[in-house]
Design an enzyme around this catalytic site. Structure first.
Site, mmCIF file in Angstrom:
data_model
loop_
_atom_site.group_PDB
_atom_site.id
_atom_site.type_symbol
_atom_site.label_atom_id
_atom_site.label_comp_id
_atom_site.label_asym_id
_atom_site.label_seq_id
_atom_site.Cartn_x
_atom_site.Cartn_y
_atom_site.Cartn_z
ATOM 1 N N GLU A 166 0.795 -1.232 0.000
ATOM 2 C CA GLU A 166 0.000 0.000 0.000
ATOM 3 C C GLU A 166 0.827 1.282 0.000
ATOM 4 O O GLU A 166 0.821 2.042 0.993
ATOM 5 C CB GLU A 166 -0.972 -0.011 1.195
ATOM 6 C CG GLU A 166 -1.889 -1.215 1.213
ATOM 7 C CD GLU A 166 -2.929 -1.177 2.325
ATOM 8 O OE1 GLU A 166 -2.873 -0.275 3.171
ATOM 9 O OE2 GLU A 166 -3.807 -2.052 2.344
ATOM 10 N N GLU A 355 -5.269 -8.589 0.306
ATOM 11 C CA GLU A 355 -6.005 -8.291 1.544
ATOM 12 C C GLU A 355 -7.459 -8.006 1.201
ATOM 13 O O GLU A 355 -7.741 -7.283 0.242
ATOM 14 C CB GLU A 355 -5.471 -7.034 2.257
ATOM 15 C CG GLU A 355 -4.212 -7.215 3.042
ATOM 16 C CD GLU A 355 -3.763 -5.927 3.730
ATOM 17 O OE1 GLU A 355 -4.622 -5.089 4.084
ATOM 18 O OE2 GLU A 355 -2.542 -5.773 3.896
HETATM 19 O O1 IFM Z 1 -4.510 -3.343 8.956
HETATM 20 C C1 IFM Z 1 -4.388 -2.812 7.690
HETATM 21 C C2 IFM Z 1 -3.202 -3.383 6.966
HETATM 22 O O2 IFM Z 1 -2.017 -3.191 7.663
HETATM 23 C C3 IFM Z 1 -3.040 -2.735 5.611
HETATM 24 N N1 IFM Z 1 -4.268 -2.768 4.881
HETATM 25 C C4 IFM Z 1 -5.483 -2.379 5.533
HETATM 26 C C5 IFM Z 1 -5.621 -3.088 6.853
HETATM 27 C C6 IFM Z 1 -6.925 -2.667 7.563
HETATM 28 O O3 IFM Z 1 -6.927 -1.303 7.782
#
Ligand code: IFM
Length: 449
Positions: A166, A355
């Site tokens: 990210e 994710e």
């Molecule tokens: O917890 C975070 C993760 O570290 C990165 N992506 C989003 C998740 C939820 O906010």
């Protein structure tokens, strides 16, 4: 949608975590401080003053945690490497900083789980931040050094590498909006940081090829599709700005070798001349990778805001759809739209959802955690993913966020994303209803209800 939705035989079912969010052991093995140690210990930055000092104590409990993963049946586990364990201070390299990951990887292999390592998931060594962090070009060389050591130490045993998690969060959210470490509100530094993160990604991919390693390497972007609140030209233009800010600023350089020209004047208005792109940079950033990782949680619906003389001049418009415990709208169609957009506008590369998941206000009742909203959330997003695959989409895997409850950054431990409940007082793990449900999904290689 109901009925049987079978995924391809080689589909990778996984779960994800990140170092600072679960490991703890902040002062062990010579680990130095990271920007998140500093930030979380700065009053007012993290809810309730929570820190990652102990987190889920995964550093000591990894063996039993891997057993839980094996019980869950995941084929792959995504974790990240803590840079401050390996480069705790300037000029000091601790090879033993990789020992924990070697032990973890050994356990994963023992249980037939493929390790997927993220090189950087936000725990920048504090000494690098003291030199300007991601906004100082010197960080690219530091990152390259770290990546090289990681490839050499772990490369034969890890077939799946993610350079960055990210970049939007690590740059714009951290140096511009100021919600994440190091907590700055400086757009110039934020956009410089974004460039250096992307550049270091390209450098790591080149290095990986040079070392002749046999696995795959790619980047993970958090993409938040933007929709206009109406079909007025003003709102459509607002949507374009939001999209450039959240998505295209990262997708375009990686896949087209250029920054979005339509948004550049606004960036320059707020940052001055960024003075950051050197000859060859865009070629490095767009060097071919093996896959694209995407993290998907929600979308944004935006309206033009002419009174707001800020970088994007929009405001978000709430919808009637349900939200998760983060207040994020649940809108799985945006995942489906996004996947098609990536295929149509950007890449034929394999895509992995690295994710996806939901925060829920979970509690243990009679020894169990009934997290039905999370199950519904994941089911709906798997539906969207399945539709894309059925239509010829090259989606290869899904990593649920998260394996266990953990340190949710500025929210501390107040938001629970795990499919395993963690009691932070006792460190007892309790698989939630979603854990048992996801195990069935994996066993059936798809959805049956
Ligand atoms: O917890 C975070 C993760 O570290 C990165 N992506 C989003 C998740 C939820 O906010």
């Amino acid at each position: 949608m109901t009925g049987k939705r079978q995924f391809p035989d080689d589909f990778i079912w996984g779960a994800a975590t990140a170092s600072y969010q679960i490991e703890g052991a902040a002062n062990e093995g010579g680990r130095g401080p990271s920007i998140w140690d500093t930030f979380s210990k700065t009053p007012g930055k993290v809810l309730l003053g929570h820190t990652g000092d102990v987190a889920c104590d995964h550093f000591h409990r990894y063996e039993s945690d891997v057993k839980l993963m094996a019980d869950l049946g995941i084929k792959s586990y995504r974790f990240s490497l803590a840079w401050p364990r390996v480069m705790p201070e300037k000029g000091r390299y601790l090879e033993s900083g990789f020992d924990f990951y070697k032990r973890l990887i050994e356990q994963l292999h023992k249980h037939g789980i493929t390790p997927a390592a993220t090189i950087y998931h936000w725990d920048l060594p504090q000494w690098i931040e003291d030199e300007g962090g991601w906004s100082n070009r010197a960080v690219v060389d530091y990152y390259k050094e770290f990546a090289e050591q990681a490839f050499k130490a772990l490369g034969d045993d890890v077939p799946f590498w993610i350079t960055h998690n990210e970049p939007w969060c690590a740059s714009l959210l951290s140096y511009g909006i100021g919600e994440h470490a190091p907590g700055l509100k400086d757009w110039r530094r934020a956009y410089r940081a974004a460039h250096h993160i992307l550049l270091s990604h390209g450098e790591a991919v080149k290095l990986y090829r040079e070392l002749g390693l046999k696995g795959q390497i790619g980047i993970t972007l958090n993409l938040t599709p933007a929709y206009p609140a109406s079909d007025s030209p003003e709102d459509i233009a607002a949507q374009q700005r939001q999209d450039a800010f959240s998505n295209r600023w990262f997708l375009d350089p990686i896949f087209k070798g250029e920054y979005p020209a339509d948004f550049m004047p606004r960036v320059e208005r707020f940052c001055g001349d960024l003075n950051v792109i050197q000859p060859g940079d865009m070629e490095t950033i767009s060097v071919p990778q093996d896959f694209l990782g995407i993290n998907f949680y929600t979308r944004s619906v935006v309206k033009d805001d002419p009174a707001d003389d800020s970088l994007i001049s929009v405001h978000g418009v709430p919808t009637d759809n349900p939200v998760t415990d983060m207040g994020w709208e649940i809108y799985p169609d945006a995942l489906y739209d996004l996947l098609h957009r990536l295929k149509n506008e950007y890449t034929d590369l394999p895509i992995y959802i690295t994710e996806n998941g939901a925060a829920n206000a979970d509690a243990i009742v009679n020894g169990e955690v009934e997290d039905t909203p999370r199950i519904d959330y994941v089911r709906q997003h798997l539906d969207a993913a399945h539709r894309f695959i059925q239509e010829g989409g090259n989606l290869k895997g899904y990593y649920l966020w998260s394996l266990m409850d953990n340190f949710e950054w500025a929210f501390g431990y107040t938001k629970r994303f795990g499919i395993i409940y963690v009691d932070y007082e006792t460190q007892v793990r309790t698989p939630k209803a979603s854990f048992h449900w996801y195990r069935q999904v994996i066993e059936n290689n798809g959805l049956t209800d």
